[in-house]
Design a protein around this motif. Structure first.
Motif, PDB file in Angstrom:
ATOM      1  N   CYS A 177       0.923  -1.121   0.169  1.00 22.14           N
ATOM      2  CA  CYS A 177      -0.081   0.368   0.041  1.00 22.14           C
ATOM      3  C   CYS A 177       0.747   0.998   0.451  1.00 22.14           C
ATOM      4  CB  CYS A 177      -1.200   0.518   0.608  1.00 22.14           C
ATOM      5  SG  CYS A 177      -2.099  -1.138   1.396  1.00 22.14           S
ATOM      6  N   GLY A 195      -6.264   2.081   0.053  1.00 19.46           N
ATOM      7  CA  GLY A 195      -6.087   0.493   0.164  1.00 19.46           C
ATOM      8  C   GLY A 195      -6.175   0.216   1.470  1.00 19.46           C
ATOM      9  N   ARG A 196      -6.066   0.800   2.389  1.00 14.86           N
ATOM     10  CA  ARG A 196      -5.362   0.285   3.740  1.00 14.86           C
ATOM     11  C   ARG A 196      -7.966   0.041   4.052  1.00 14.86           C
ATOM     12  NH1 ARG A 196      -2.695  -2.052   5.107  1.00 14.86           N
ATOM     13  NH2 ARG A 196      -3.204  -2.236   7.411  1.00 14.86           N
ATOM     14  N   VAL A 246      -9.509  -1.269   1.689  1.00 11.76           N
ATOM     15  CA  VAL A 246     -10.069  -1.870   1.076  1.00 11.76           C
ATOM     16  C   VAL A 246      -9.555  -3.425   1.847  1.00 11.76           C
ATOM     17  CG1 VAL A 246      -9.765  -3.418  -1.136  1.00 11.76           C
ATOM     18  CG2 VAL A 246     -10.133  -1.674  -1.764  1.00 11.76           C
ATOM     19  N   TRP A 247      -8.083  -3.262   2.430  1.00 15.23           N
ATOM     20  CA  TRP A 247      -7.706  -4.810   3.341  1.00 15.23           C
ATOM     21  C   TRP A 247      -8.721  -5.007   4.271  1.00 15.23           C
ATOM     22  CZ3 TRP A 247      -5.206  -8.607   3.413  1.00 15.23           C
ATOM     23  CH2 TRP A 247      -4.462  -9.089   5.141  1.00 15.23           C
ATOM     24  N   THR A 300      -6.685  -6.210  -2.228  1.00 13.65           N
ATOM     25  CA  THR A 300      -5.860  -4.636  -1.846  1.00 13.65           C
ATOM     26  C   THR A 300      -5.141  -4.276  -3.280  1.00 13.65           C
ATOM     27  OG1 THR A 300      -6.139  -5.229   0.516  1.00 13.65           O
ATOM     28  CG2 THR A 300      -4.814  -3.387   0.231  1.00 13.65           C
ATOM     29  N   TRP A 318     -10.917   3.622   5.839  1.00 14.51           N
ATOM     30  CA  TRP A 318     -10.362   3.196   6.505  1.00 14.51           C
ATOM     31  C   TRP A 318     -10.164   2.693   7.807  1.00 14.51           C
ATOM     32  CZ3 TRP A 318      -4.661   5.699   7.279  1.00 14.51           C
ATOM     33  CH2 TRP A 318      -3.892   4.818   7.229  1.00 14.51           C
TER      34      TRP A 318
END
Length: 444
Positions: free
Chosen positions: A32, A115-116, A118-119, A128, A163
């Motif tokens: 990420c 990205g965080r 999605v993770w 991700t 997030w």
């Protein structure tokens, strides 16, 4: 675990609340950060070109200059995005690259936060990484990260909010309160830049209430230690996810309370917002690049931000969606809806809901003039939906598995091919240079 998920209520945060914390050994944090840093470097390339105001910078740069003088400007929009431009000008000077620095920084931060999010939503490392690559190369996130407008400040803080709130359901309980506080702060800042983020900012609070009802019944107040986050009462959740965002949003107007001419009344917020809405609705003159929501979905009508001789060469910046990922994302979105309903894949259903809300606001919005850049947020959730579908396709291990790497490679390849025309590169064939990239008449 499958039975637990099947029994969970639908909603963007329902599944996350029922899962154990994600394994840190699989956390793609380094990926990420690396993708966000590469994106930042790409954004900084030619950031000072064009060396003058272009497209909607005419509104926001001029507004920032007035704000530095203590004068009102561009009163139809919230203030944080313009305040960020003004702060950059005060610190770095009144020059093109400094006007655009806030958008660049928020674009990189927003990509990392995305990205965080999605993770924590999916718990899937490959999804991700693919989602971040797809969004970084969808053209829209890059173009709006390199122009002094309000959209990237809104989107960047919006992704931070998603997030943090999603992580509050996943992280060990000692972190949940801090996550909710950070999420509430980011919500208020996002809304303080632009209002179109509003539909998804109500989801965390609604999800908290829904999960609380599922566990306690309608006696949602007074059950000490009840979920969805043990130790966080309904009243406390309302504070962090409701009152704090509104308070932060109100504080973004603080400089306007001291304008020398027609200052904002700190206690007159209802009237202030009526006036803002009136100003927004007053823009009725038709524009050649206007479009509507269903055109955005099929990548039909982009916008030329710039196309002229400037800085010693013919240059162009077109806001267009990556034709590979934008179109491939539509069947992926349909798959996410099917998987969410038929397979209890609540993370897939969450992405459909987020896409529908951020697009739907424009479908029902009475604003007479709309443009493709309003697709910024829906396109982000479309990228995550495509990544989730591509991972599922890869795991099938059948003859169609090759479509996963092929789609990713095609998305990156098309991004590289279009890069000159989305980043003000020098075009070497004169005024007709655009024809190389304009595959459809509606793109011209």
């Amino acid at each position: 675990m499958r039975e637990a998920l099947a029994a969970a209520p639908a909603g963007p945060y329902a599944a996350a609340a029922m899962l154990t914390p994600l394994p840190r050994t699989r956390d793609p944090l380094t990926w990420c950060m690396a993708i966000a840093v590469v994106f930042l470097i790409v954004c900084l390339h030619r950031l000072g070109i064009p060396n003058k105001i272009y497209f909607d910078e005419v509104h926001y740069v001029k507004a920032a200059r007035k704000m530095l003088l203590g004068l009102p400007a561009n009163r139809e929009h919230p203030m944080l995005g313009k305040e960020a431009i003004a702060a950059a000008m005060a610190l770095l000077g009144d020059r093109p690259w400094s006007w655009r620095v806030p958008s660049v920084l928020m674009g990189a931060l927003g990509l990392h936060a995305y990205g965080r999010f999605v993770w924590y939503l999916t718990g899937r490392r490959a999804v991700t990484i693919m989602a971040m690559v797809l969004m970084a190369t969808n053209f829209v996130w890059l173009v709006l990260s390199r122009i002094a407008m309000l959209d990237m400040v809104q989107a960047g803080f919006g992704m931070v909010a998603l997030w943090q709130v999603t992580a509050a359901f996943r992280e060990p309980r000692r972190h949940a309160r801090l996550r909710l506080i950070a999420g509430g702060l980011a919500m208020g800042l996002s809304l303080g830049a632009k209002w179109s983020i509003a539909p998804i900012l109500v989801l965390p609070g609604l999800a908290f209430v829904a999960l609380r009802v599922r566990e306690t019944g309608w006696r949602i107040i007074g059950r000490k230690g009840a979920g969805p986050i043990p130790g966080i009462s309904l009243v406390e959740a309302a504070l962090w996810l409701g009152l704090v965002p509104l308070a932060v949003y109100w504080l973004t107007y603080f400089p306007g309370f001291f304008w020398a001419h027609k200052p904002i009344d700190p206690l007159g917020f209802i009237e202030q917002h009526r006036y803002m809405l009136k100003l927004q609705d007053s823009v009725t003159k038709l524009h050649p690049y206007r479009s509507v929501w269903y055109m955005w979905m099929v990548d039909w009508r982009p916008i030329w931000f710039l196309y002229q001789v400037t800085d010693g060469a013919q240059r162009g910046i077109i806001l267009l969606g990556n034709p590979v990922s934008m179109i491939a994302g539509l069947p992926a979105l349909a798959w996410c809806l099917w998987a969410g309903i038929k397979q209890a894949r609540w993370e897939a259903l969450a992405l459909v809901v987020l896409y529908a809300l951020t697009l739907g606001i424009w479908a029902i919005n009475g604003k007479p003039i709309q443009f493709y850049y309003h697709y910024l947020l829906p396109a982000a959730f479309l990228a995550a939906a495509l990544a989730l579908a591509l991972e599922a396709l890869w795991q099938r291990r059948d003859r169609w598995r090759w479509l996963t790497p092929a789609t990713l490679a095609a998305s990156v390849g098309i991004f590289v091919y279009f890069y000159p025309i989305i980043s003000a590169g020098a075009l070497h064939h004169g005024k007709k240079s655009y024809a190389q990239w304009m595959w459809l008449d509606s793109w011209r």
